[in-house]
Enzyme design. Structure first.
Site, PDB file in Angstrom:
ATOM      1  CG  HIS A  43       0.651  10.094  -4.988  1.00  0.00           C
ATOM      2  ND1 HIS A  43       1.899  10.161  -4.389  1.00  0.00           N
ATOM      3  CD2 HIS A  43      -0.191   9.661  -4.015  1.00  0.00           C
ATOM      4  CE1 HIS A  43       1.813   9.802  -3.116  1.00  0.00           C
ATOM      5  NE2 HIS A  43       0.542   9.483  -2.877  1.00  0.00           N
ATOM      6  CB  ILE A  44      -4.087   9.993 -10.518  1.00  0.00           C
ATOM      7  CG1 ILE A  44      -4.198   8.586  -9.925  1.00  0.00           C
ATOM      8  CG2 ILE A  44      -4.393   9.978 -12.006  1.00  0.00           C
ATOM      9  CD1 ILE A  44      -5.627   8.095  -9.801  1.00  0.00           C
TER      10      ILE A  44
END
Length: 532
Positions: A467-468
């Protein structure tokens, strides 16, 4: 030989959930001249499914997706193959550069944030507040759920003005068993999922193949390819295998063009009136930082030196549990249920909020490898395998991570196959997360005991969850952020960023629903500008 020049009203870079929704929504509202750029190729679902059938390790979710030489992506089989990592902890993320993006293989968990997630600095004295509030995003959360086809039952702390498009999926036997056993202390809830519980939007209901990751073989789970193809039907021009490597601006810092390379080395210039960067939180800052010039010595939108900074994820602790009773995992979606008690509240003043969740997938390779290492062979191996396979499941967690100035994406000195600099990541996990992790381990041990576990694996530290977030962070001023509340860069009057990279806080739930809601809001903002 001069570069080919192509023009459009709106140019969208990236065809994942963000870019596909922006392109589709604008085309639905009547904007005709839209180009959707994608670095990688367009692939067919059946080809991915066939690759999955041939996979040696079904839990290497990247294996069914061959890496394009011109558009490399991280792959656990080749950890040094693309991203360069430095820092106290490895970021070790996964994503794909293909048409449809990484929603080809995701768990489908499609959450809204809760109102308090937008004001954690004000309420808890930590992190950053958003420059917009929940009620401003709520209409777009509602639209997101309709477009993606989200099934669910409860508001889960997020006020809503309408029901989910579909009733939630039923718990598997495993989830029901866990819910009943934990009821004396923990409330086990159904997660909101972009998976059909009934036929919806010409897609079939989920039939429980249990390999949503790496690929839903029947298309019951949402993938951005759905809106890519809808956008194409509306006249959007998809340009696959088009790697963006430079953003051009005029003297007023208005963006005038995106430069791209094709696999053959051909260069093209894509001109436009409005531009949307809709890749992920690594590829977007990489492109902005690559775009240095006399006018933009630090890269586009980077006078404040904040592009690439404040990198976040949801550091997770994952463990495998084997129970005394059979619970028959390996059925239904890969994830359905979670515990939310620690999502919000005063605990956030001192340690990370978290979501604890239960995975239905059974890692048969891991079970068999473990038994073989223990010396089991023949019929004894067979019986031990059968015993464990129907009693084993995964328990995992996401921890909220605060934006840290020193956690960042920058450019390395190494280049990829077509001469573009590869990303460099500096990353560490702070004490705020580590303190919560200690508490998570204790709670997992308690949960395992309540379930009657025979065995629970040791925690091996924090795992990445891909989850950037945070690398083109949202804020009120150029001094403290890259984009404003409309997701437009402070420096450029026609450049928008549709990505979790704009999120000022990570909360502790999957960000895809928020990415989609922000993207639909961006489309609405651009449409109003064009329609003036």
């Amino acid at each position: 030989m001069s570069n080919e020049i192509i023009s459009a009203d709106v140019v969208v870079v990236g065809s994942g959930v963000a870019g596909s929704l922006v392109a589709y929504e604008l085309s639905r509202m009547g904007i005709k001249n839209i180009i959707l750029l994608e670095a990688g190729p367009k692939i067919a679902r059946q080809a991915i499914v066939n690759n999955f059938y041939k996979s040696i390790d079904s839990h290497n979710y990247m294996e069914p997706y061959p890496m394009a030489i011109h558009a490399p992506h991280p792959n656990p089989s080749h950890p040094e193959g693309y991203i360069i990592e430095k820092g106290a902890n490895r970021y070790n993320t996964q994503y794909m550069r293909v048409v449809g993006g990484t929603t080809w293989h995701w768990a489908g968990c499609t959450w809204r944030l809760v109102p308090n997630d937008f004001k954690i600095k004000t309420l808890y004295g930590i992190g950053r507040d958003w420059p917009l509030q929940y009620n401003e995003l709520e209409p777009f959360y509602e639209l997101m759920e309709k477009e993606m086809g989200v099934s669910g039952n409860d508001d889960l702390g997020s006020p809503r003005k309408s029901d989910y498009p579909m009733k939630g999926l039923a718990f598997t036997y495993m989830d029901s068993y866990i819910e009943k056993k934990l009821a004396p202390k923990y409330k086990v809830i159904l997660e909101p999922l972009a998976k059909n519980s009934v036929e919806y939007d010409s897609r079939p209901p989920c039939c429980g193949n249990n390999n949503c990751m790496p690929i839903c073989p029947i298309g019951a789970q949402y993938s951005a390819i759905i809106h890519v193809e809808k956008a194409e039907k509306n006249g959007v021009r998809l340009m696959e295998n088009s790697v963006a490597y430079f953003i051009e601006t005029d003297s007023n810092l208005t963006v005038t063009a995106i430069y791209i390379k094709t696999p053959s080395g051909q260069k093209k210039v894509v001109k436009g009136k409005y531009f949307v960067l809709a890749a992920n939180g690594i590829e977007i800052p990489k492109l902005l930082l690559l775009s240095t010039s006399e006018k933009n010595p630090r890269g586009v939108a980077n006078r404040s030196d904040l592009v690439g900074r404040f990198l976040m994820d949801h550091p997770g602790i994952n463990r495998t549990v084997t129970l005394k009773d059979p619970i028959y995992g390996g059925r239904g979606p890969v994830e359905l249920s979670a515990i939310l008690e620690y999502r919000d509240g005063n605990l956030r003043k001192t340690m990370a909020s978290k979501k604890i969740h239960f995975g239905t997938q059974v890692n048969f390779k891991e079970i068999s490898d473990s038994l073989i290492e223990q010396g089991y062979t023949g019929n004894e191996l067979k019986e031990k395998f059968k015993y464990r396979a129907i009693r084993t499941f995964g328990i995992g967690s996401f921890h909220e991570q605060l934006p840290d100035f020193n956690n960042r994406v920058s450019l390395s000195n190494k280049v990829d196959a077509i001469g573009i600099k590869r990303p460099l990541i500096h990353y560490s996990i702070e004490d705020y997360v580590k303190k919560s992790g200690v508490d998570t381990i204790a709670k997992m041990n308690e949960i395992a005991k309540m379930l009657g576990a025979e065995e629970i694996t040791k925690a091996k530290g924090f795992d990445p969850n891909n989850h950037i977030m945070g690398t083109t962070i949202m804020g009120s001023t150029e001094k403290d952020s890259v984009v404003n509340k409309d997701c437009r860069t402070h420096e450029n009057n026609n450049l928008y960023i549709a990505s979790s990279s704009v999120m000022p806080s990570s909360a502790c739930v999957n960000p895809t629903g928020t990415i989609a809601a922000l993207s639909l809001r961006i489309a609405n903002t651009i449409y109003k500008q064009i329609a003036k």
